[in-house]
Design an enzyme around this catalytic site. Structure first.
Site, short mmCIF file in Angstrom:
data_model
loop_
_atom_site.label_atom_id
_atom_site.label_comp_id
_atom_site.label_asym_id
_atom_site.label_seq_id
_atom_site.Cartn_x
_atom_site.Cartn_y
_atom_site.Cartn_z
N GLU A 1 23.16 -25.60 -8.65
CA GLU A 1 22.18 -26.65 -8.49
C GLU A 1 22.05 -27.49 -9.75
OE1 GLU A 1 18.02 -25.54 -8.26
OE2 GLU A 1 18.49 -23.53 -8.98
N ASP B 1 21.60 -28.84 -4.26
CA ASP B 1 21.63 -27.37 -4.27
C ASP B 1 22.63 -26.89 -3.22
OD1 ASP B 1 21.09 -24.71 -4.59
OD2 ASP B 1 18.93 -24.88 -4.24
#
Length: 448
Positions: free
Chosen positions: A111, A16
């Site tokens: 992500e 992420d």
């Protein structure tokens, strides 16, 4: 712990990018590095898309109304999003992930999940996983200048929660047999499938942590939450998540929606807005080389009540005239006497086979003007700009719009590579500024 989930050698990772939109803005704009940066819709009904960690110290967070963010952080730098730039950086990062393993599942621009069992020489233990992810994070930083957090475990659930625990700019690997100890202190809201309503219902039974959730047996959870939801959370409380990493997730619909700064009133205003929204939805269909059979109109009124109306046809289409006509026909269901806060158009039942037109053609209502065809030049002269946008001046070169008001526009002339630049203010009717268009391929990660 159940051993029925993944093969013993399997590891799932989640990567992420930290405060992605705001971090890209700070990267590209040297003068605001270290400042509280808030990216989102800048109108009175805008919401925060991303807040930098400096802004989060003021209590600003994503999905917050932009007005609330301004009240909490009056010294913040408020910028509109630049999706073309974000997509370019995102493609670079996902390219680096695919060098680690071909099995990558994007969740959003910032992500994604990675199945490390498909890596060349797949890692066998937590130490080798941590080394692999540390190397990936370093390549992300050296290629893009951005920080990423990463987590890994034996399932997608554990990997996602581990990357959350690693923020900002860290790595957390949950070894086999350590899942329950990792999950136990977590609030139940940290689990997928636990929203505010579910959390409130569980709290009435004294359940606020994952450890307390695991104390309930399967039958209790099914009685409390229903068959599907109860069984899901029974497994999640034990780290049991059998979902595999899916490299290509099928898109179910394509569309466009707009929230308006002021409510729309009356048929004329609603139809005028729908013409442009439908045209944009059709354009996105073409961009994705797709077509659809079901056209849906979404209407949200000023009291936040929402309705949808759909029409499904025999053949798939991406024809703009057909889609706009169908949407205006569906608009007959709109209660025009009410204030309209949001309008959306989506097309589902997607197919790669575009038949061009539907067997049933819809005509525009009498007196409804056709919207002008959208211009798509590489560089366009703008009547007005949004703070944060990239612009080009014939003398001063590249810069970005720092502020705009009724009379003046201020531009900061700097890029990623120049260091902190200088600012100049122009009258609002100045026509010497052009909008900079980001490339769609991979140049260098900076700004030329």
């Amino acid at each position: 712990m159940s051993e029925l989930l993944l093969p013993p050698a399997a590891w799932i990772a989640h990567v992420d990018l930290d405060a992605f939109f705001a971090s890209v803005e700070q990267l590209d704009k040297p003068s605001i590095r270290g400042e509280p940066v808030i990216v989102g819709g800048l109108g009175p009904r805008g919401v925060v898309a991303t807040a930098s960690y400096e802004a989060r110290k003021f209590g600003v967070h994503s999905a917050m109304p932009i007005r609330a963010a301004r009240a909490l952080c009056p010294v913040g730098v408020f910028l509109g999003p630049r999706f073309a730039r974000y997509k370019l950086v995102s493609r670079m990062v996902f390219g680096l992930m695919q060098e680690i393993t071909p099995v990558v599942e994007p969740l959003s621009l910032d992500e994604g999940f990675l199945d490390l069992s498909h890596s060349p020489g797949p890692p066998q233990d937590s130490r080798s996983v941590e080394t692999l992810l540390a190397g990936l994070r370093e390549r992300v930083r050296s290629t893009t200048g951005l920080a990423a957090s990463a987590g890994a475990g034996r399932s997608k659930l554990i990997a996602k929660m581990a990357s959350d625990a690693a923020k900002p700019d860290g790595v957390v690997v949950v070894d086999r047999g350590e899942e329950e100890g990792f999950l136990d202190p977590m609030p139940v809201r940290a689990l997928w499938g636990v929203g505010p309503a579910t959390a409130d219902r569980l709290s009435r039974y004294g359940v606020t942590t994952v450890k307390q959730l695991r104390s309930l047996d399967r039958h209790q959870l099914v009685r409390l939450l229903g068959q599907s939801h109860g069984n899901l959370l029974y497994g999640f409380a034990r780290g049991d998540d059998r979902r595999s990493v899916q490299p290509s997730r099928e898109r179910k619909s394509i569309g466009c929606e707009r929230t308006f700064a002021a409510d729309l009133h009356g048929r004329h205003d609603v139809h005028a807005a729908l013409l442009h929204i439908a045209a944009e939805a059709a354009s996105r269909l073409v961009q994705h080389h797709s077509a659809g059979r079901t056209i849906t109109l979404k209407v949200r009124y000023s009291d936040f009540s929402t309705t949808t109306h759909s029409v499904t046809t025999r053949l798939a289409t991406a024809d703009p005239d057909t889609i706009r006509g169908a949407v205006l026909k569906l608009a007959d269901h709109v209660e025009f006497w009410r204030g309209v806060r949001l309008l959306g158009v989506s097309i589902s039942g997607l197919s790669g086979a575009w038949q061009g037109v539907l067997p049933l053609r819809f005509s525009l209502p009498e007196g409804t003007a056709e919207p002008p065809a959208p211009a798509t030049p590489a560089v366009a002269v703008r009547e007005s700009f949004v703070p944060g946008e990239d612009v080009v001046h014939p003398v001063y070169g590249r810069g970005w719009v720092r502020s705009v008001d009724r009379y003046w526009i201020t531009v900061q002339f700097e890029t990623l590579d120049t260091g902190v630049g200088f600012s100049k203010t122009f009258s609002s009717d100045y026509r010497g500024l052009e909008l900079y268009a980001w490339p769609t391929s991979f140049p260098d990660p900076g700004i030329a």
